[in-house]
Design an enzyme around this catalytic site. Structure first.
Site, PDB file in Angstrom:
ATOM      1  N   ASP A 197      -8.279 -99.796  23.631  1.00  0.00           N
ATOM      2  CA  ASP A 197      -9.507 -99.394  24.315  1.00  0.00           C
ATOM      3  C   ASP A 197      -9.200 -98.649  25.611  1.00  0.00           C
ATOM      4  O   ASP A 197     -10.029 -98.583  26.505  1.00  0.00           O
ATOM      5  CB  ASP A 197     -10.378-100.617  24.619  1.00  0.00           C
ATOM      6  CG  ASP A 197      -9.646-101.664  25.472  1.00  0.00           C
ATOM      7  OD1 ASP A 197      -8.484-101.403  25.864  1.00  0.00           O
ATOM      8  OD2 ASP A 197     -10.238-102.718  25.745  1.00  0.00           O
ATOM      9  N   ASN A 198      -7.973 -98.091  25.716  1.00  0.00           N
ATOM     10  CA  ASN A 198      -7.645 -97.393  26.955  1.00  0.00           C
ATOM     11  C   ASN A 198      -6.717 -96.213  26.689  1.00  0.00           C
ATOM     12  O   ASN A 198      -5.965 -96.187  25.727  1.00  0.00           O
ATOM     13  CB  ASN A 198      -7.033 -98.351  27.982  1.00  0.00           C
ATOM     14  CG  ASN A 198      -5.691 -98.892  27.538  1.00  0.00           C
ATOM     15  OD1 ASN A 198      -4.655 -98.274  27.785  1.00  0.00           O
ATOM     16  ND2 ASN A 198      -5.684-100.040  26.876  1.00  0.00           N
ATOM     17  N   ASP A 220      -1.374-107.582  20.697  1.00  0.00           N
ATOM     18  CA  ASP A 220      -2.457-107.638  21.681  1.00  0.00           C
ATOM     19  C   ASP A 220      -2.049-108.595  22.796  1.00  0.00           C
ATOM     20  O   ASP A 220      -1.322-109.564  22.566  1.00  0.00           O
ATOM     21  CB  ASP A 220      -3.772-108.105  21.053  1.00  0.00           C
ATOM     22  CG  ASP A 220      -4.978-107.787  21.922  1.00  0.00           C
ATOM     23  OD1 ASP A 220      -5.720-106.853  21.587  1.00  0.00           O
ATOM     24  OD2 ASP A 220      -5.181-108.484  22.946  1.00  0.00           O
ATOM     25  N   ARG A 233     -18.793-108.074  18.243  1.00  0.00           N
ATOM     26  CA  ARG A 233     -18.253-106.926  17.513  1.00  0.00           C
ATOM     27  C   ARG A 233     -16.841-107.128  16.963  1.00  0.00           C
ATOM     28  O   ARG A 233     -16.391-106.325  16.142  1.00  0.00           O
ATOM     29  CB  ARG A 233     -18.236-105.686  18.434  1.00  0.00           C
ATOM     30  CG  ARG A 233     -17.300-105.848  19.603  1.00  0.00           C
ATOM     31  CD  ARG A 233     -17.580-104.887  20.737  1.00  0.00           C
ATOM     32  NE  ARG A 233     -16.660-105.088  21.866  1.00  0.00           N
ATOM     33  CZ  ARG A 233     -16.791-106.062  22.760  1.00  0.00           C
ATOM     34  NH1 ARG A 233     -17.781-106.935  22.664  1.00  0.00           N
ATOM     35  NH2 ARG A 233     -15.930-106.176  23.758  1.00  0.00           N
ATOM     36  N   CYS A 280     -16.494-100.219  27.076  1.00  0.00           N
ATOM     37  CA  CYS A 280     -17.456-101.167  26.508  1.00  0.00           C
ATOM     38  C   CYS A 280     -18.007-102.101  27.575  1.00  0.00           C
ATOM     39  O   CYS A 280     -19.141-102.582  27.463  1.00  0.00           O
ATOM     40  CB  CYS A 280     -16.790-101.987  25.405  1.00  0.00           C
ATOM     41  SG  CYS A 280     -16.194-101.000  24.018  1.00  0.00           S
ATOM     42  N   CYS A 311       5.447 -83.187  21.857  1.00  0.00           N
ATOM     43  CA  CYS A 311       5.898 -82.844  20.511  1.00  0.00           C
ATOM     44  C   CYS A 311       6.678 -81.539  20.439  1.00  0.00           C
ATOM     45  O   CYS A 311       7.337 -81.265  19.435  1.00  0.00           O
ATOM     46  CB  CYS A 311       4.723 -82.820  19.534  1.00  0.00           C
ATOM     47  SG  CYS A 311       3.520 -81.495  19.786  1.00  0.00           S
TER      48      CYS A 311
END
Length: 344
Positions: free
Chosen positions: A129-130, A59, A70, A186, A246
């Site tokens: 989150d993206n 991160d 949260r 969020c 793929c």
């Protein structure tokens, strides 16, 4: 397996689909969690408690007070100390299980480091989150043949799916194009803690299934916990025969020359980072103003929109998709703001 390990994981070993052999596999497994926000903290917590032997947590961000609603591994002391999320997470997780290896990596996952940081793992789990990072994870996972678990949550809604290169559709099959413009995040429409717990827990159990060799969930699962609904979509036959990733092994999100890349530039002497998506993209300034008005101060004219999410930063959106982040001179910090309010 030692006597202590037998005791620690006894209730999990009693669960027949795992058993002693499955537990041995978990202890010998390596998992990478990308993103240590609401989803990532839930995922990492379950993996560590379950005895996954090596867990890398990645991160780029710091703990903030608004995270505590949260993001379950952090507390007020972490926020007051502005600790990097992976460092705060490691400290908590080590107290939970000191017998497994936790590898905290403070980094922005990007095309320069993604293969290095994610290679050699048995599973990758999405705590991001993206969209941009998910497409990057998908390219790495497909290229290296590593299964990964996708998950997302916003507002009261969430979804997840298991992606196994060569066996299931990849993320690019399911979502061929990066959504244009600003998505819901969020920071623009909020999020409820229970939905992140639920989706993160589903992601963790699917990762455990992959690690012990059990059958995974073949569905793309979607749910809403405030306006109760759920949907299961069987994606097992959904591979795109012309998928760039793929099928044709064209990894555009790992290709520096690709139009998929977003260019970040620090503007010398201006305390500003410019973000310029190379894909043709335009901002609908009127709709953008409506989306952002509940998250900060908005001022718009026919040419641009100025948005101040806090007292430090002002973001200037231009019609052509370009964005200036005033008040920062660090690209990673600018990316954080971009991801928070764009979903990219």
């Amino acid at each position: 397996m030692s006597v202590k390990e037998m005791e620690r994981y006894s209730r999990q070993i009693l669960f027949k689909p795992i058993g002693e052999e499955g537990q041995k596999k978990l202890l010998d497994s390596r998992a990478a969690v990308v993103g240590m926000g609401a989803l990532g903290t839930v995922i990492a917590n379950h993996l560590i408690r379950s005895g996954v032997g090596f867990v890398r947590v990645i991160d780029r961000d710091l703990v903030e007070l608004s995270n505590l609603q949260r993001q379950s591994l952090y507390d007020e002391e972490d926020a007051a100390g502005h600790l990097p999320k992976v460092i705060a997470a490691e400290r908590k997780l080590r107290k939970i299980n000191s017998t497994v290896k936790i590898d905290p990596v403070i980094a922005d996952l990007n095309l320069d480091n993604a293969e290095e940081l994610l290679s050699g793992f048995d599973v990758i789990i999405d705590g991001t989150d993206n969209f941009s990072t998910r497409y990057l994870i998908n390219d790495v996972a497909v290229k290296l043949g590593i299964p990964w678990v996708y998950g997302g949550a916003v507002s009261s809604r969430g979804m997840f799916a298991v992606i196994i290169p060569g066996k299931t559709p990849c993320y690019r099959c399911l979502f061929p194009e990066v959504p244009a413009g600003l998505g819901e995040t969020c920071d623009t429409i909020g999020v409820l803690s229970p939905i992140t717990d639920i989706i993160g827990s589903f992601e963790a159990i699917e990762a455990l299934k992959l690690l012990v060799g059990a059958d995974h969930n073949p569905n793309l699962e979607q749910m809403d916990i405030w306006y109760p609904s759920s949907m299961q979509m069987d994606i097992s036959g959904g591979r795109n025969p012309e998928c760039p990733a793929c099928v044709h092994h064209q990894f555009e999100f790992l290709d520096r020359s690709s139009s998929r890349q977003t260019v970040y530039a620090v503007l010398c002497g201006r305390d500003t980072v410019q973000i310029n998506p190379r894909q043709v993209e335009t901002f609908d300034l009127e709709n953008l103003a409506k989306k952002l008005k509940s998250s900060g101060k908005v001022m718009a004219n026919p040419f641009l929109l100025r948005f101040a999410p806090d007292d430090k930063v002002t973001m200037v959106f231009f019609k052509d998709g370009r964005l200036l982040v005033h008040g920062v001179e660090d690209v990673v910090e600018a990316k954080n703001y971009y991801a928070r309010y764009s979903g990219n």
